[in-house]
Design a protein around this motif. Structure first.
Motif: not given
Length: 749
Positions: A621-626, A636-641
């Motif tokens: 979610x917005x605010x997570x480093x990704x 393209x997949x967006x993952x949390x670090x």
């Protein structure tokens, strides 16, 4: 900068280079023989000249790095002249015009082979391949000839991690993830505990800087109190050891930040709740023939003063761990009611615990049981390396299975000790004796009782294998073996058995595609593999050859592919062909123009231009480093670090990773929170009231459970705008009467 100032700087750098080089020679002096110093000087001169126009990201002369790697090899691992020479020149073939042939002519074949193992593979890899994985495989293949290539690489990685602050954020994540995924377990397996611990702590420093700083600050603030406790705890032990005439040293050291973080994460505890934040180490001077007895005498003295926990005694002196680690560990109750771990070992054992394989080699001949443990592991690794016909990713996953930390000690019918991976079965034991015995294993007798081949072994079991010439490996065997040797041998045997099915299946697929007007190309094979959820092309063809998949099912793939193709045509026209991170970054820069974040995927802003989705394994979610990951078939997949899959993706497919950040948007994202507390009437109502009425947050689901002790445990999935929105809600819920824990939890849809 003026010419005069530049000359001063260069002269200062030249003096600093010589200062570091002389320190290296001073440290290495006890190891040097005959012509060694001249050879080291020759390697240093060659490397310094080759790298003279190169600088690191820090702005420092590049030669600082090879000197530092050589220093680690000598000072922290205990390697000798050959390793120093290779460490000084480990980057010259990869980064300069000097060739391996030139190095071989000057320094000989052995040095050339080690440097070749340390040199990355140049060139372009096929789609779906991983340059990182291919290079790691090449590095490991050199292990068959010389283990020093791995030790030098670990020294190289340690120095890179120590200087990681100068790298960009995305590079930090890639390098740190690769380090904890491959190099820290490898250091552990070779007994390099000090290096393994530092690598893990540095990983955490860059992967989760906020967590790292919090734990480091708490350790610092409790240091004085901890030191006072240690002094009082060891006083009576030291008094009795001196009375016995023993020569010793007693140290108290805190657990690593990474291990504390693991306990907080895995056990759900706070920093204050972890009782074993530090360990006391008693190091005894002794001759090899007396060290076992003297360690047990010291154990007796410790337990005379403090009551031991009988379930926490670990005797790795009688049965050393497979990587050579020897020590007595016990956990005792202090007078203040606090559990304390005490480690007892000889000076020799302590050196092996700190410096691992290199130190073990120094004592070779004195402790054959230790040598056999490490040498047996290296032989097993060489056997795995012989089966080198699989993809680099599969190869690395197999190899990581060999980097296990827990072991089980079992005996042959004649009483010989075998050390296996914890969780090993009778079949793993059979394969550890010989591949033919494993392949013909019918059953086993464990402590005289007949058991199935899937029976899990326990410490102290005596195992006898029963075989039959009619028996042969089956696919279901892969479900219960855990050792790499067993898995590799079973796969090899099945490959031979199934080869005809694969050939038949390929022919079936090719004929059906021809009817549809298509050819069996690499891309088509990859698309079919993904559509039918097959591990690899051979698995795909095998399923068709065995009849698990019917030829007509290829029509389903054709229809789905054409449908997807039409939906993507508009975006494809804009995006071009995006197969890896570099291609996507080039496209992003074209789309964004001249702006500071032009090389980033802007989540929210780019939705209508670039095809991406939020990964369901971590639901950022917005605010997570990704970060963004370019998949082969799913865009393209967006993952949390911090995603559970992040380390593997960043470690083995760094070429398909791109930078990503959130842009402002009023969209709701699904997140999960877990609430624990003491159950009471109206508690659920108070919680839902805060969520729905006060914060106007929609809930997707709520699951509540109360155990017999009256402890309330609830999991809620709800829609929030970003991490700030979520944190405000969590802070409010923590104030509800009866609630003692509210945390965010990761889930997979």
């Amino acid at each position: 900068m003026s010419v005069v100032e530049l000359k001063i700087d260069l002269e200062a750098e030249r003096r600093e280079i010589l200062k570091r080089y002389r320190k290296l020679l001073r440290t290495a002096k006890p190891f040097l023989k005959d012509n060694d110093a001249k050879l080291i000087k020759k390697a240093f001169t060659l490397a310094a000249d080759a790298h003279k126009d190169m600088r690191r990201k820090t702005g420092e002369p590049y030669i600082y790095h090879p000197i530092a790697v050589a220093q680690i090899c000598v000072e922290e691992i205990g390697l000798g002249t050959t390793a120093i020479i290779c460490a000084l020149m480990h980057d010259v073939v990869e980064d300069t015009t000097i060739t391996l042939d030139e190095i071989e002519a000057i320094f000989g074949t052995k040095v050339a082979k080690i440097i070749d193992g340390l040199t990355k593979i140049a060139g372009i890899f096929e789609q779906g391949a991983s340059a990182q994985a291919e290079n790691f495989r090449k590095l490991l293949l050199t292990l068959s000839e010389d283990v020093r290539v791995i030790l030098i690489k670990l020294a190289d990685r340690l120095h890179n991690m120590r200087t990681l602050s100068s790298m960009s954020r995305d590079k930090q994540l890639k390098i740190a993830s690769e380090t904890t995924y491959l190099y820290a377990p490898l250091a552990h397996r070779l007994g390099l505990y000090a290096i393994k611990t530092e690598l893990e702590d540095l990983y955490l420093k860059y992967a989760e800087p906020k967590v790292y700083k919090e734990i480091a600050a708490k350790l610092k603030s409790t240091k004085t109190r901890r030191q006072q406790f240690i002094r009082e705890f060891i006083r009576p032990i030291e008094k009795d050891l001196k009375a016995e005439g023993m020569s010793f040293a007693v140290k108290g050291r805190p657990k690593s930040i990474h291990s504390i973080w693991n306990k907080i994460k895995n056990q759900g505890k706070t920093f204050e709740e972890i009782y074993d934040l530090f360990a006391i180490r008693v190091i005894l001077d002794s001759t090899p023939e007396h060290e076992k007895a003297i360690c047990w005498r010291a154990y007796s003295i410790v337990t005379d003063h403090y009551r031991p926990n009988p379930e926490r005694l670990r005797d790795w002196i009688s049965n050393p761990r497979a990587n050579g680690y020897e020590s007595l560990h016990t956990t005792v109750m202090s007078h203040s009611g606090q559990w304390v771990e005490v480690q007892i070992r000889s000076r020799r054992m302590d050196e092996i615990a700190e410096k691992g394989y290199a130190a073990h080699w120094k004592y070779k001949g004195n402790q054959t049981n230790v040598n056999e443990g490490i040498d047996a592991w290296l032989n097993q690794v060489r056997e795995v390396l012989e089966h080198n016909d699989k993809s680099a990713i599969e190869f690395i996953n197999d190899f990581r299975g060999h980097l296990f930390q827990d072991e089980v000690f079992v005996f042959t019918p004649k009483g010989d000790l075998k050390v296996l991976q914890a969780g090993s079965t009778a079949l793993d034991f059979a394969y550890s004796i010989h591949s033919q015995i494993g392949s013909r294993c019918l059953g086993a007798k464990v402590n005289g009782k007949l058991v199935e081949i899937s029976h899990t072994l326990k410490n102290g079991d005596q195992v006898e294998i029963l075989t039959s010439t009619k028996q042969s490996p089956r696919e279901d065997w892969l479900k219960f073996v855990v050792t790499t040797k067993a898995r590799a041998n079973i796969k090899e045997a099945l490959k031979e058995i199934n080869r005809q099915y694969v050939t038949d299946g390929r022919d079936i697929v090719a004929r059906k595609l021809k009817v549809l007007g298509l050819e069996l190309t690499f891309d088509v094979t990859n698309q079919l593999r993904a559509f039918f959820n097959s591990r690899d092309p051979n698995d795909l063809f095998y399923r068709f050859g065995k009849g698990y998949l019917q030829p007509d099912e290829i029509k389903r793939w054709r229809i789905a592919r054409d449908s997807h193709k039409k939906a993507q045509e508009a975006k494809a026209a804009l995006n071009g062909t995006i197969e890896d991170g570099k291609a996507l970054v080039k496209e992003l820069k074209r789309l964004h123009g001249d702006r500071p974040d032009s090389d980033m995927l802007l989540i929210g802003e780019d939705m209508d231009k670039i095809d991406y989705t939020l990964a369901s394994c971590c639901n950022p979610i917005p605010g997570d480093e990704v970060f963004g990951f370019v998949t082969i078939n799913e865009g393209i997949k967006i993952h949390k670090t911090t995603c559970k899959n992040a380390r593997e993706l960043l470690s083995t497919h760094g070429n398909r990773v791109i930078k990503a950040k959130w842009t402002s948007q009023l969209v709701a994202f699904l997140a999960g929170i877990r609430i624990k507390g003491t159950d009471r009437v109206g508690l659920v109502n108070d919680v839902t009231k805060i969520i729905s009425k006060e914060h106007k947050v929609n809930m997707r689901s709520i699951i509540v459970d109360t155990n017999e002790g009256g402890i309330f445990d609830g999991k809620i999935k709800l829609y929030v705008h970003d991490t700030e929105h979520l944190n405000i809600l969590i802070a409010k819920l923590k104030k509800v009467k009866g609630i003692f824990e509210v945390i965010r939890f990761e889930y997979a849809d």
